[in-house]
Design a protein around this motif. Structure first.
Motif, PDB file in Angstrom:
ATOM      1  N   ALA A  17       0.704  -1.288  -0.096  1.00  0.00           N
ATOM      2  CA  ALA A  17      -0.043   0.062  -0.010  1.00  0.00           C
ATOM      3  C   ALA A  17       0.900   1.429   0.109  1.00  0.00           C
ATOM      4  CB  ALA A  17      -1.023  -0.083   1.119  1.00  0.00           C
ATOM      5  N   ILE A  18       2.004   1.182   0.816  1.00  0.00           N
ATOM      6  CA  ILE A  18       2.791   2.395   0.886  1.00  0.00           C
ATOM      7  C   ILE A  18       3.635   2.720  -0.522  1.00  0.00           C
ATOM      8  CG2 ILE A  18       5.134   3.167   1.662  1.00  0.00           C
ATOM      9  CD1 ILE A  18       4.173   1.674   4.364  1.00  0.00           C
ATOM     10  N   THR A  21       0.996   4.124  -3.066  1.00  0.00           N
ATOM     11  CA  THR A  21       0.466   5.339  -2.736  1.00  0.00           C
ATOM     12  C   THR A  21       1.633   6.295  -3.157  1.00  0.00           C
ATOM     13  OG1 THR A  21      -0.762   4.793  -0.684  1.00  0.00           O
ATOM     14  CG2 THR A  21      -0.118   7.037  -0.879  1.00  0.00           C
ATOM     15  N   SER A  22       2.782   5.778  -2.837  1.00  0.00           N
ATOM     16  CA  SER A  22       3.925   6.581  -3.252  1.00  0.00           C
ATOM     17  C   SER A  22       4.109   6.841  -4.657  1.00  0.00           C
ATOM     18  CB  SER A  22       5.029   6.155  -2.656  1.00  0.00           C
ATOM     19  OG  SER A  22       5.158   5.804  -1.084  1.00  0.00           O
ATOM     20  N   LEU A  35      13.276   4.275  -1.569  1.00  0.00           N
ATOM     21  CA  LEU A  35      12.899   3.755  -0.347  1.00  0.00           C
ATOM     22  C   LEU A  35      13.725   2.243   0.059  1.00  0.00           C
ATOM     23  CD1 LEU A  35      11.243   3.840   2.411  1.00  0.00           C
ATOM     24  CD2 LEU A  35       9.522   2.657   0.922  1.00  0.00           C
ATOM     25  N   GLN A  44      14.747   6.400   3.653  1.00  0.00           N
ATOM     26  CA  GLN A  44      14.020   6.969   2.255  1.00  0.00           C
ATOM     27  C   GLN A  44      14.675   8.310   1.963  1.00  0.00           C
ATOM     28  OE1 GLN A  44       9.841   8.073   2.284  1.00  0.00           O
ATOM     29  NE2 GLN A  44       9.525   7.333   0.161  1.00  0.00           N
ATOM     30  N   LEU A  46      13.687  11.544  -0.651  1.00  0.00           N
ATOM     31  CA  LEU A  46      12.669  12.277  -1.509  1.00  0.00           C
ATOM     32  C   LEU A  46      13.356  13.555  -2.368  1.00  0.00           C
ATOM     33  CD1 LEU A  46       9.961  11.957   1.138  1.00  0.00           C
ATOM     34  CD2 LEU A  46       9.795  10.905  -1.130  1.00  0.00           C
ATOM     35  N   ILE A  56       4.294  16.040   1.178  1.00  0.00           N
ATOM     36  CA  ILE A  56       4.541  14.421   1.515  1.00  0.00           C
ATOM     37  C   ILE A  56       5.081  14.150   2.628  1.00  0.00           C
ATOM     38  CG2 ILE A  56       5.567  12.643   0.400  1.00  0.00           C
ATOM     39  CD1 ILE A  56       4.991  13.689  -2.638  1.00  0.00           C
ATOM     40  N   SER A  59       2.507  14.157   5.620  1.00  0.00           N
ATOM     41  CA  SER A  59       1.965  12.812   5.628  1.00  0.00           C
ATOM     42  C   SER A  59       2.858  11.892   6.220  1.00  0.00           C
ATOM     43  CB  SER A  59       1.433  12.354   4.362  1.00  0.00           C
ATOM     44  OG  SER A  59       0.720  13.554   3.693  1.00  0.00           O
ATOM     45  N   ILE A  60       4.070  11.593   5.854  1.00  0.00           N
ATOM     46  CA  ILE A  60       5.082  10.566   6.297  1.00  0.00           C
ATOM     47  C   ILE A  60       5.226  10.754   7.811  1.00  0.00           C
ATOM     48  CG2 ILE A  60       7.381   9.508   6.038  1.00  0.00           C
ATOM     49  CD1 ILE A  60       7.210  10.147   2.933  1.00  0.00           C
ATOM     50  N   SER A  64       1.295   6.130  10.676  1.00  0.00           N
ATOM     51  CA  SER A  64       1.269   5.129  11.990  1.00  0.00           C
ATOM     52  C   SER A  64       2.095   3.845  11.599  1.00  0.00           C
ATOM     53  CB  SER A  64       0.020   4.849  12.582  1.00  0.00           C
ATOM     54  OG  SER A  64      -1.013   4.332  11.369  1.00  0.00           O
ATOM     55  N   HIS A  66       5.072   3.570  11.000  1.00  0.00           N
ATOM     56  CA  HIS A  66       6.261   3.569  11.322  1.00  0.00           C
ATOM     57  C   HIS A  66       6.370   4.669  12.639  1.00  0.00           C
ATOM     58  CE1 HIS A  66       7.633   7.133   8.476  1.00  0.00           C
ATOM     59  NE2 HIS A  66       6.431   7.372   9.067  1.00  0.00           N
ATOM     60  N   MET A  87       8.965   6.281  -7.242  1.00  0.00           N
ATOM     61  CA  MET A  87       9.577   5.859  -5.736  1.00  0.00           C
ATOM     62  C   MET A  87      10.074   4.346  -6.111  1.00  0.00           C
ATOM     63  SD  MET A  87      10.618   6.088  -2.847  1.00  0.00           S
ATOM     64  CE  MET A  87       9.908   7.705  -2.904  1.00  0.00           C
TER      65      MET A  87
HETATM   66  P1  FAD Z   1      -4.018   9.180   4.555  1.00  0.00           P
HETATM   67  O1  FAD Z   1      -4.234   8.140   3.364  1.00  0.00           O
HETATM   68  O2  FAD Z   1      -5.227   9.961   4.852  1.00  0.00           O
HETATM   69  O3  FAD Z   1      -3.804   8.160   5.800  1.00  0.00           O
HETATM   70  C1  FAD Z   1      -3.795   8.767   7.094  1.00  0.00           C
HETATM   71  C2  FAD Z   1      -3.336   7.665   7.901  1.00  0.00           C
HETATM   72  O4  FAD Z   1      -3.680   6.280   7.959  1.00  0.00           O
HETATM   73  C3  FAD Z   1      -1.372   7.288   7.493  1.00  0.00           C
HETATM   74  O5  FAD Z   1      -0.844   8.218   8.311  1.00  0.00           O
HETATM   75  C4  FAD Z   1      -1.499   6.112   7.944  1.00  0.00           C
HETATM   76  O6  FAD Z   1      -1.130   6.016   9.389  1.00  0.00           O
HETATM   77  C5  FAD Z   1      -2.832   5.455   8.057  1.00  0.00           C
HETATM   78  N1  FAD Z   1      -2.871   4.605   6.567  1.00  0.00           N
HETATM   79  C6  FAD Z   1      -3.198   4.962   5.143  1.00  0.00           C
HETATM   80  N2  FAD Z   1      -3.268   3.828   4.523  1.00  0.00           N
HETATM   81  C7  FAD Z   1      -2.949   2.803   5.347  1.00  0.00           C
HETATM   82  C8  FAD Z   1      -3.032   1.426   4.769  1.00  0.00           C
HETATM   83  N3  FAD Z   1      -3.166   1.028   3.698  1.00  0.00           N
HETATM   84  N4  FAD Z   1      -2.610   0.492   5.832  1.00  0.00           N
HETATM   85  C9  FAD Z   1      -2.621   0.931   7.062  1.00  0.00           C
HETATM   86  N5  FAD Z   1      -2.521   2.273   7.364  1.00  0.00           N
HETATM   87  C10 FAD Z   1      -2.776   3.334   6.589  1.00  0.00           C
HETATM   88  N6  FAD Z   1       3.594   8.656   0.403  1.00  0.00           N
HETATM   89  C11 FAD Z   1       3.820   9.427  -0.530  1.00  0.00           C
HETATM   90  O7  FAD Z   1       2.950  10.003  -1.308  1.00  0.00           O
HETATM   91  N7  FAD Z   1       5.142   9.474  -1.051  1.00  0.00           N
HETATM   92  C12 FAD Z   1       5.989   8.589  -0.328  1.00  0.00           C
HETATM   93  O8  FAD Z   1       7.358   8.640  -0.914  1.00  0.00           O
HETATM   94  C13 FAD Z   1       5.750   7.839   0.542  1.00  0.00           C
HETATM   95  N8  FAD Z   1       6.715   7.417   1.480  1.00  0.00           N
HETATM   96  C14 FAD Z   1       6.259   6.664   2.465  1.00  0.00           C
HETATM   97  C15 FAD Z   1       7.367   6.104   3.437  1.00  0.00           C
HETATM   98  C16 FAD Z   1       7.103   5.470   4.547  1.00  0.00           C
HETATM   99  C17 FAD Z   1       8.245   4.520   5.266  1.00  0.00           C
HETATM  100  C18 FAD Z   1       5.732   5.211   5.032  1.00  0.00           C
HETATM  101  C19 FAD Z   1       5.248   4.694   6.397  1.00  0.00           C
HETATM  102  C20 FAD Z   1       4.739   5.956   4.341  1.00  0.00           C
HETATM  103  C21 FAD Z   1       4.969   6.600   3.313  1.00  0.00           C
HETATM  104  N9  FAD Z   1       4.107   7.164   2.315  1.00  0.00           N
HETATM  105  C22 FAD Z   1       4.354   8.148   1.269  1.00  0.00           C
HETATM  106  C23 FAD Z   1       2.558   7.362   2.564  1.00  0.00           C
HETATM  107  C24 FAD Z   1       2.295   8.623   3.492  1.00  0.00           C
HETATM  108  O9  FAD Z   1       2.641   8.287   4.790  1.00  0.00           O
HETATM  109  C25 FAD Z   1       0.607   8.763   3.360  1.00  0.00           C
HETATM  110  O10 FAD Z   1       0.141   7.654   3.923  1.00  0.00           O
HETATM  111  C26 FAD Z   1       0.211   9.134   1.838  1.00  0.00           C
HETATM  112  O11 FAD Z   1       1.206   9.828   1.511  1.00  0.00           O
HETATM  113  C27 FAD Z   1      -1.126   9.642   2.102  1.00  0.00           C
HETATM  114  O12 FAD Z   1      -1.065  10.719   2.743  1.00  0.00           O
HETATM  115  P2  FAD Z   1      -2.302  11.323   3.598  1.00  0.00           P
HETATM  116  O13 FAD Z   1      -1.913  12.509   4.458  1.00  0.00           O
HETATM  117  O14 FAD Z   1      -3.419  11.294   2.708  1.00  0.00           O
HETATM  118  O15 FAD Z   1      -2.704  10.011   4.470  1.00  0.00           O
END
Ligand code: FAD
Length: 142
Positions: A17-18, A21-22, A35, A44, A46, A56, A59-60, A64, A66, A87
């Protein structure tokens, strides 16, 4: 570039999923990077326009999946080093946790800004398919 403690398994759907989304979000913003992950560590990098990176990274930071996110490097660049990857990623579990073998255990707790150039080179080498450079012979690993 940052490092953190992973709270998800490398083979889990959460990692997929990460990655998905990335790919999608970074591609849309023109953000590129790489990453490394295994069962314990994320590292990672960026690169892109500052407002996109800040959005971004915000959000990272609140994700939750990590904890203990530690920023290691934040700098202006003239050219991208990972421009071919929206990514790219490397699963370090295939080497039994490659980053731990190279930089020692518990990197997210111990990493300092001083280590950033080496860590950046590590990611760059992985992105170029040069993981072999870092692999120890099996007898050295035990
Ligand atoms: P939302 O999609 O609204 O998510 C809110 C929270 O819900 C998240 O913070 C997470 O805790 C949780 N969540 C969301 N989806 C899931 C799932 N499928 N399973 C479990 N929990 C979930 N995003 C990028 O766009 N680019 C990157 O390069 C990138 N690198 C990342 C690297 C790492 C190590 C991690 C952990 C995440 C990364 N992400 C990246 C994902 C990023 O943290 C966000 O979840 C994503 O960008 C969407 O942002 P949002 O604010 O809309 O969060």
């Amino acid at each position: 570039m940052y490092t953190s403690h992973s709270l998800v398994d490398a083979g889990s759907p959460e990692i997929l999923a990460i990655a998905e989304t990335s790919l999608h979000r970074n591609g849309k913003c023109g953000v590129t990077g790489y990453l490394y992950f295994d069962n314990e560590v994320f590292l990672q990098v960026l690169e892109g326009l500052l407002p996109d990176i800040e959005m971004i990274y915000a959000s990272i930071l609140r994700d939750s999946r990590h904890e203990g996110v530690r920023t290691l490097l934040r700098q202006p660049i003239e050219t991208r080093a990972f421009g071919e990857w929206a990514m790219g990623y490397y699963d370090g579990t295939i080497d039994g946790g490659l980053i731990g073998q190279v930089f020692g255990p518990d990197l997210p707790t111990r990493a300092t800004e001083k280590m950033a150039p080496q860590l950046l080179r590590f990611l760059r080498d992985l992105s170029l398919g040069r993981a072999d450079v870092y692999r120890l012979p099996p007898e050295a690993v035990g």
